[in-house]
Every structure is written in structure tokens, then in C-alpha cells.
Design a protein around this motif. Structure first.
Motif, PDB file in Angstrom:
ATOM      1  N   PHE A  19     -18.735  -4.973 -21.808  1.00 23.78           N
ATOM      2  CA  PHE A  19     -18.217  -3.628 -21.585  1.00 23.78           C
ATOM      3  C   PHE A  19     -17.719  -3.402 -20.155  1.00 23.78           C
ATOM      4  O   PHE A  19     -17.007  -2.443 -19.905  1.00 23.78           O
ATOM      5  CB  PHE A  19     -19.297  -2.578 -21.892  1.00 23.78           C
ATOM      6  CG  PHE A  19     -19.520  -2.341 -23.356  1.00 23.78           C
ATOM      7  CD1 PHE A  19     -18.897  -1.292 -24.003  1.00 23.78           C
ATOM      8  CD2 PHE A  19     -20.360  -3.163 -24.096  1.00 23.78           C
ATOM      9  CE1 PHE A  19     -19.105  -1.053 -25.345  1.00 23.78           C
ATOM     10  CE2 PHE A  19     -20.574  -2.944 -25.442  1.00 23.78           C
ATOM     11  CZ  PHE A  19     -19.943  -1.885 -26.076  1.00 23.78           C
ATOM     12  N   TYR A  76     -11.302  -1.890 -21.345  1.00 22.64           N
ATOM     13  CA  TYR A  76     -10.720  -1.182 -22.487  1.00 22.64           C
ATOM     14  C   TYR A  76      -9.333  -1.743 -22.752  1.00 22.64           C
ATOM     15  O   TYR A  76      -8.782  -2.498 -21.941  1.00 22.64           O
ATOM     16  CB  TYR A  76     -10.661   0.336 -22.264  1.00 22.64           C
ATOM     17  CG  TYR A  76     -10.069   0.801 -20.962  1.00 22.64           C
ATOM     18  CD1 TYR A  76      -8.695   0.912 -20.800  1.00 22.64           C
ATOM     19  CD2 TYR A  76     -10.887   1.164 -19.890  1.00 22.64           C
ATOM     20  CE1 TYR A  76      -8.146   1.360 -19.611  1.00 22.64           C
ATOM     21  CE2 TYR A  76     -10.353   1.605 -18.693  1.00 22.64           C
ATOM     22  CZ  TYR A  76      -8.985   1.703 -18.551  1.00 22.64           C
ATOM     23  OH  TYR A  76      -8.439   2.141 -17.375  1.00 22.64           O
ATOM     24  N   GLY A  78      -5.497  -0.648 -25.192  1.00 20.61           N
ATOM     25  CA  GLY A  78      -4.723   0.555 -25.430  1.00 20.61           C
ATOM     26  C   GLY A  78      -3.325   0.281 -25.940  1.00 20.61           C
ATOM     27  O   GLY A  78      -2.784  -0.813 -25.757  1.00 20.61           O
ATOM     28  N   ARG A  87      -6.165  -6.209 -23.582  1.00 22.38           N
ATOM     29  CA  ARG A  87      -7.146  -5.736 -22.602  1.00 22.38           C
ATOM     30  C   ARG A  87      -6.463  -5.192 -21.351  1.00 22.38           C
ATOM     31  O   ARG A  87      -5.603  -5.825 -20.765  1.00 22.38           O
ATOM     32  CB  ARG A  87      -8.090  -6.879 -22.197  1.00 22.38           C
ATOM     33  CG  ARG A  87      -9.285  -6.369 -21.399  1.00 22.38           C
ATOM     34  CD  ARG A  87     -10.205  -7.496 -20.973  1.00 22.38           C
ATOM     35  NE  ARG A  87      -9.660  -8.242 -19.837  1.00 22.38           N
ATOM     36  CZ  ARG A  87     -10.307  -9.227 -19.220  1.00 22.38           C
ATOM     37  NH1 ARG A  87     -11.511  -9.580 -19.645  1.00 22.38           N
ATOM     38  NH2 ARG A  87      -9.753  -9.857 -18.206  1.00 22.38           N
ATOM     39  N   GLY A  89      -8.310  -2.102 -18.932  1.00 17.26           N
ATOM     40  CA  GLY A  89      -9.493  -1.885 -18.101  1.00 17.26           C
ATOM     41  C   GLY A  89      -9.195  -1.149 -16.813  1.00 17.26           C
ATOM     42  O   GLY A  89      -8.045  -0.833 -16.486  1.00 17.26           O
ATOM     43  N   VAL A 176     -15.098   6.983 -21.176  1.00 16.55           N
ATOM     44  CA  VAL A 176     -14.758   6.220 -22.375  1.00 16.55           C
ATOM     45  C   VAL A 176     -13.448   6.766 -22.948  1.00 16.55           C
ATOM     46  O   VAL A 176     -13.231   7.979 -22.991  1.00 16.55           O
ATOM     47  CB  VAL A 176     -15.883   6.295 -23.421  1.00 16.55           C
ATOM     48  CG1 VAL A 176     -15.476   5.575 -24.704  1.00 16.55           C
ATOM     49  CG2 VAL A 176     -17.172   5.703 -22.849  1.00 16.55           C
ATOM     50  N   ARG A 177     -12.591   5.864 -23.382  1.00 15.28           N
ATOM     51  CA  ARG A 177     -11.256   6.224 -23.852  1.00 15.28           C
ATOM     52  C   ARG A 177     -11.054   5.790 -25.299  1.00 15.28           C
ATOM     53  O   ARG A 177     -11.815   4.963 -25.808  1.00 15.28           O
ATOM     54  CB  ARG A 177     -10.213   5.522 -22.966  1.00 15.28           C
ATOM     55  CG  ARG A 177     -10.357   5.887 -21.484  1.00 15.28           C
ATOM     56  CD  ARG A 177     -10.074   4.688 -20.582  1.00 15.28           C
ATOM     57  NE  ARG A 177     -10.399   5.005 -19.186  1.00 15.28           N
ATOM     58  CZ  ARG A 177      -9.587   5.654 -18.357  1.00 15.28           C
ATOM     59  NH1 ARG A 177      -8.389   6.020 -18.765  1.00 15.28           N
ATOM     60  NH2 ARG A 177      -9.971   5.923 -17.124  1.00 15.28           N
ATOM     61  N   GLY A 179      -8.917   3.796 -26.058  1.00 15.89           N
ATOM     62  CA  GLY A 179      -8.682   2.369 -25.876  1.00 15.89           C
ATOM     63  C   GLY A 179      -9.937   1.533 -25.717  1.00 15.89           C
ATOM     64  O   GLY A 179      -9.886   0.306 -25.910  1.00 15.89           O
ATOM     65  N   THR A 180     -11.058   2.154 -25.369  1.00 14.73           N
ATOM     66  CA  THR A 180     -12.312   1.405 -25.286  1.00 14.73           C
ATOM     67  C   THR A 180     -12.705   0.923 -26.679  1.00 14.73           C
ATOM     68  O   THR A 180     -13.109  -0.231 -26.867  1.00 14.73           O
ATOM     69  CB  THR A 180     -13.428   2.272 -24.670  1.00 14.73           C
ATOM     70  OG1 THR A 180     -12.915   3.017 -23.562  1.00 14.73           O
ATOM     71  CG2 THR A 180     -14.583   1.386 -24.186  1.00 14.73           C
ATOM     72  N   GLU A 182     -10.561   0.583 -29.140  1.00 17.81           N
ATOM     73  CA  GLU A 182      -9.518  -0.347 -29.559  1.00 17.81           C
ATOM     74  C   GLU A 182      -9.792  -1.762 -29.043  1.00 17.81           C
ATOM     75  O   GLU A 182      -9.484  -2.754 -29.722  1.00 17.81           O
ATOM     76  CB  GLU A 182      -8.161   0.140 -29.051  1.00 17.81           C
ATOM     77  CG  GLU A 182      -7.626   1.365 -29.788  1.00 17.81           C
ATOM     78  CD  GLU A 182      -6.240   1.733 -29.329  1.00 17.81           C
ATOM     79  OE1 GLU A 182      -5.279   1.515 -30.095  1.00 17.81           O
ATOM     80  OE2 GLU A 182      -6.103   2.224 -28.187  1.00 17.81           O
ATOM     81  N   TYR A 183     -10.356  -1.859 -27.845  1.00 21.48           N
ATOM     82  CA  TYR A 183     -10.620  -3.179 -27.266  1.00 21.48           C
ATOM     83  C   TYR A 183     -11.596  -3.976 -28.121  1.00 21.48           C
ATOM     84  O   TYR A 183     -11.339  -5.127 -28.485  1.00 21.48           O
ATOM     85  CB  TYR A 183     -11.156  -3.029 -25.846  1.00 21.48           C
ATOM     86  CG  TYR A 183     -11.571  -4.335 -25.211  1.00 21.48           C
ATOM     87  CD1 TYR A 183     -10.654  -5.382 -25.085  1.00 21.48           C
ATOM     88  CD2 TYR A 183     -12.863  -4.536 -24.751  1.00 21.48           C
ATOM     89  CE1 TYR A 183     -11.018  -6.588 -24.512  1.00 21.48           C
ATOM     90  CE2 TYR A 183     -13.239  -5.736 -24.185  1.00 21.48           C
ATOM     91  CZ  TYR A 183     -12.310  -6.756 -24.059  1.00 21.48           C
ATOM     92  OH  TYR A 183     -12.680  -7.954 -23.500  1.00 21.48           O
ATOM     93  N   ASP A 246      -5.004   4.453 -23.858  1.00 21.15           N
ATOM     94  CA  ASP A 246      -5.970   4.173 -22.789  1.00 21.15           C
ATOM     95  C   ASP A 246      -6.092   5.334 -21.809  1.00 21.15           C
ATOM     96  O   ASP A 246      -6.992   5.332 -20.959  1.00 21.15           O
ATOM     97  CB  ASP A 246      -5.605   2.883 -22.041  1.00 21.15           C
ATOM     98  CG  ASP A 246      -4.186   2.892 -21.513  1.00 21.15           C
ATOM     99  OD1 ASP A 246      -3.257   2.853 -22.335  1.00 21.15           O
ATOM    100  OD2 ASP A 246      -3.991   2.940 -20.283  1.00 21.15           O
TER     101      ASP A 246
END
Length: 480
Positions: A19, A76, A78, A87, A89, A176-177, A179-180, A182-183, A246
Motif C-alpha cells: 500500500f 494508487y 487511475g 500504477r 502513487g 484514499v482515492r 484509483g487506490t 483500481e490499483y 486518481d
């Protein structure tokens, strides 16, 4: 309580090491304080003047840390401009820890594992914009990340040209998004997806902890919150500019202020990001893009929750919540508090009229708050034709007669819904140019009106002036 005496915790570091990456900030050279927000500091339990804290500069510069801090960057992914980017981040942001429900983060604090080809830095102009806009959105009553401090430096940073580096200390109840999620879906780490969902429920939706179908209910709340925020954006004329997944907060608040803008004249097709050549993130497209982003989140959550169930939730909640909230906000701006069947049509008619007549969006509603039947004070705002607005005002006058509130009460309510001070891009650009020459007075002035945009600030009247023609519809880059 002094800021430097805060004790942080790092609950995110209890998650699997996939993470995050532990990393320390890289301090800027010859740093100096530009501005602090005591209003934001209160959220952390800080009641002593930040400017009197002898450690504030070194803490924001990442030279030293608050007790309990363990700096880290978050991973993360997105969708960027509609395409999955893998990825991403925190490429130029480093998390410090959490206190009083707020996560502290330094933006522009140096390289991380996720910087890719970036330098991990932020420049003065983008940092001023993020700092002021975070506080301005709060002042407008819109859910947002906050900004506690802004520092400048003598460090040189390469963008279109060499600029000076800066750091914003920003706060959010969660980083936290969409996209997190989604990753972890994209790399097939479905157990980590569940771990993340449990973390998000604990951090942002704790009332769902013991609920059956808690992940579906979490998704429903994310949909509702996002729709509410989008209704607020559209009502005040805010164009985010980069609504990638993201950049979408999991609790629905506004984050990541890059190329953003408030409308000058009302223009539904306005695009504030010059990278957005196709107009994907135009002002009028924002509600639809949020819906699309939520559908991408549903895909990411599909290993945990039935995808069709989430689509039903999205279809049932999003449009209804957005339309209901948007109409409520616009009726407040118009001083209409009774329920009338044709009010939505009256709002649409007005927006089309403002666009065709070329009228300053913010100034129109502020002047409308004082409306007493004198149409000329409003029609004179039209850059081109006046007749369409004249016709709308006649219909508006007829509609007002159905209201039970007296004129003074209505005016008071409208003034509380129609800000006098909006941080338009031409004003921000003036503040940036002064700051680049060592004068930060306009940053302080804009922070004052950002915190109280509905009030009168007689000594700061210059911040309520109409946008000059030569400065309308400024487009910005993603480094802005």
C-alpha cells in the motif's frame, strides 16, 4: 496546544507494505514561511498562533518530524483522461501521519518511489493556488482538503522555465482515492482490495462497520457524496480541470487542486486545462465524468461486491442526488424557497441567458441578491444583448410574488448563498506574480476573503472586481 507538540499516528502503515513506501522528505534550500491558516490549524486542536511556533518552518520543510510521524507515500493507479494509466502513487506528496481525524501531507516535498520521471517538487505558483483554493472551497461550504501552511524557498525547479520550489502542508480526513482501489484490482490483489475497503470504512464510514452488505453500502455513500460535491461545484461555477480517477477522493471531497478555475462569464463549454484538448473535463461535462469515474470504481470493487448491484445503486442514487442538490442550491441563490413546478426550467432558462448575453456568473448572482425590481442594474452586466435577460427577469419577478418571505429576509438568505469573493484566476495570477517578486501581501488578502467569501471586506474590495476582458478564461497547465 502548539502545532509542534502534536502527536501523530500512522494507521495506514498497518496495511500490507504493497500500500505504501516509507520515504523521508527532501528539504528545500533556504526555506521561509509565506502563509499559515490558523483556521485550518484549529481542526488539529492547535490553538496557538502557528507563526509563533519556532519549529513550524522546519516541520513543513521536512527537516524534522512531529512525534509519532513515520513518513510514507501511498500507492494508487487511475484513469487519466479516460485511459487506464497503471500504477501512479504519491509522486510529489509525502504523508506524515494523522491527528484528530485529519491526515497531514506535504506536497512538493521531494522524490518518492512513485515519482516516475517527475522531480517530486511543486513550484511557487501551483503551491499558492492549492493553498488558497483549499481554504476558499471550505469557505464556500464545499467538502475539501484543507491547507495549513505554505513555504517558499531558493531551490530551483525545472518546469516550462526555472522556478522556485515550495511546499504546502495539506490536510484531509482521507487520502484514499478511487484509483487506490483500481490499483489493487489491476494487479489482482483481491485480498488487499478487501483490506483497503475495511480501512476506508473504518476511516470514513465507521457507521457501516457492523452492517450487512457493508461494501455495497460504502459504495452507495461514495456515490451520494460525490454527487453532492459535483452539485456544489456546478452551483458556484467551479471547474476542476483534471477529474482523473486518481484525483477523486473516496469520501467525495474535493482534492488535488491543479489546473482549476472559477467561471468568469458563464460558459458551459469552458475548459481550464490546456492539456485537455478534447474538452473531456469541461465545466458542463463534470457531472457526467463523475458518474463515469464512479462506474470505474464499481469495476474496481467488483471482486468484493456484485457489479450489477453497484450499477443499480449508481443509476438509482447519482442522478437523483445530483439534480436534487443542484436545484436546491440554485434556488437558494435565486431566493426561491417555495416549491414550484417550473423552478428547474427557470434555472435552465437563466443559465442559457447568462451564456448568450455573456454575463459574469458570480457578479450576477451577488447583484441579484439586492434585486428590487430594477432590471437595469442587472442587464447592464450583459456584454452583448440585453433583451434575453430582461425577459428572464420579468418571469423571475412574477415567480418571486409566490414567495412568502419579505424582501429583507430573502435578501439576507441570498447574500449567504451568493459569494462576493471568488478566487478567480486573474486574481490568483496577480498574487503569484507579486509573490514571485517577494511580496506576499495579496496571498494574505486572498486568504482573508477565502475564509469569509459571503461577507463584506471593505478594505479588500479590489478582490471583488470584474475580470478584465484580457484576463478572461485563462487556461492552465497540469503544473499550475
Amino acid at each position: 496546544m502548539k502545532f509542534s507538540n502534536l502527536q501523530l499516528t500512522t494507521p495506514y502503515l498497518k496495511l500490507d507494505p504493497l500500500f505504501y513506501d516509507k520515504v523521508s522528505p527532501t528539504p528545500l534550500e533556504k526555506p521561509y514561511i509565506i502563509s499559515t491558516s490558523q483556521d485550518a490549524a484549529k481542526l488539529l486542536g492547535v490553538d496557538e498562533d502557528l507563526n509563533n511556533d519556532e519549529r513550524i518552518l522546519e516541520l513543513v520543510n521536512g527537516e524534522t518530524f512531529l512525534a509519532g510521524s513515520e513518513p510514507f507515500a501511498m500507492a494508487y493507479a487511475g484513469h487519466q483522461f479516460g485511459y487506464f494509466a497503471g500504477r501512479l502513487g504519491d509522486g510529489r506528496a509525502i504523508n506524515l501521519g494523522k491527528v484528530n481525524g485529519w491526515n497531514l501531507q506535504l506536497k512538493g516535498s521531494g522524490l518518492t518511489l512513485y515519482s516516475r520521471r517527475g522531480d517530486g517538487r511543486a513550484v511557487l505558483r501551483s503551491s499558492i493556488r492549492e493553498y488558497l483554493m483549499s481554504e476558499a472551497m471550505y469557505g464556500l461550504g464545499i467538502e475539501t482538503s484543507r491547507a495549513l501552511a505554505l513555504i517558499g524557498s531558493q531551490s530551483s525547479v525545472a518546469r516550462e522555465q526555472w522556478e522556485k520550489g515550495a511546499i504546502v502542508l495539506r490536510l484531509s480526513p482521507t487520502w484514499v482515492r478511487f484509483g487506490t482501489f483500481e490499483y489493487f484490482n489491476s494487479i489482482g490483489e483481491y485480498s488487499k482490495l478487501e483490506e483497503l475497503a475495511d480501512y476506508v470504512i473504518d476511516e470514513s464510514f465507521s457507521y457501516l462497520k457492523e452492517e450487512e452488505n457493508r461494501y455495497l453500502k460504502m459504495y452507495a455513500q461514495i456515490v451520494k457524496n460525490t454527487a453532492t460535491t459535483l452539485a456544489h461545484w456546478q452551483s458556484v461555477g467551479f471547474n476542476h480541470g483534471v477529474m482523473n480517477t486518481d484525483n477523486m477522493s473516496i469520501d467525495g471531497r474535493t482534492i488535488d487542486y491543479g489546473p482549476f478555475a472559477f467561471l468568469d462569464d458563464y460558459d458551459s463549454n469552458y475548459v481550464c486545462n490546456h492539456t485537455d484538448s478534447e474538452g473531456r473535463y469541461s465545466f458542463k461535462n463534470q457531472p457526467g465524468i463523475a458518474h463515469w469515474n464512479l462506474s470505474m470504481l464499481a469495476r474496481a470493487l467488483s471482486p468484493l461486491v456484485n457489479y450489477e448491484d453497484m450499477q443499480v445503486v449508481l443509476d438509482d442514487i447519482y442522478a437523483n442526488q445530483y439534480e436534487k442538490k443542484y436545484l436546491e442550491l440554485m434556488k437558494n441563490k435565486l431566493g426561491l424557497f417555495q416549491e414550484e413546478e417550473n423552478d428547474a426550467s427557470l434555472v435552465r432558462w437563466l443559465l442559457g441567458t447568462l451564456e448568450s448575453c455573456v454575463v459574469d456568473y458570480t457578479l450576477f448572482f451577488r447583484k441579484l441578491s439586492y434585486y428590487n425590481g430594477d432590471n437595469e442594474t442587472l442587464t447592464e452586466l450583459c456584454e452583448y444583448q440585453q433583451r434575453p435577460l430582461q425577459e428572464w427577469l420579468e418571469a423571475y419577478s412574477t415567480r418571486l410574488k409566490k414567495e412568502s418571505l419579505d424582501d429583507e429576509v430573502r435578501k439576507k438568505k441570498m447574500l449567504a448563498s451568493n459569494p462576493k469573493y471568488i478566487l478567480k484566476n486573474f486574481l490568483l495570477q496577480e498574487a503569484i506574480e507579486k509573490a514571485q517578486n517577494g511580496d506576499f501581501s495579496m496571498v494574505d488578502d486572498m486568504l482573508s476573503v477565502a475564509h469569509a467569501p459571503f461577507d463584506e471586506h471593505l478594505e479588500l474590495e479590489y478582490l471583488a472586481r470584474q475580470t478584465p476582458k484580457s484576463a478572461k478564461n485563462i487556461k492552465l497547465s497540469c503544473s499550475s
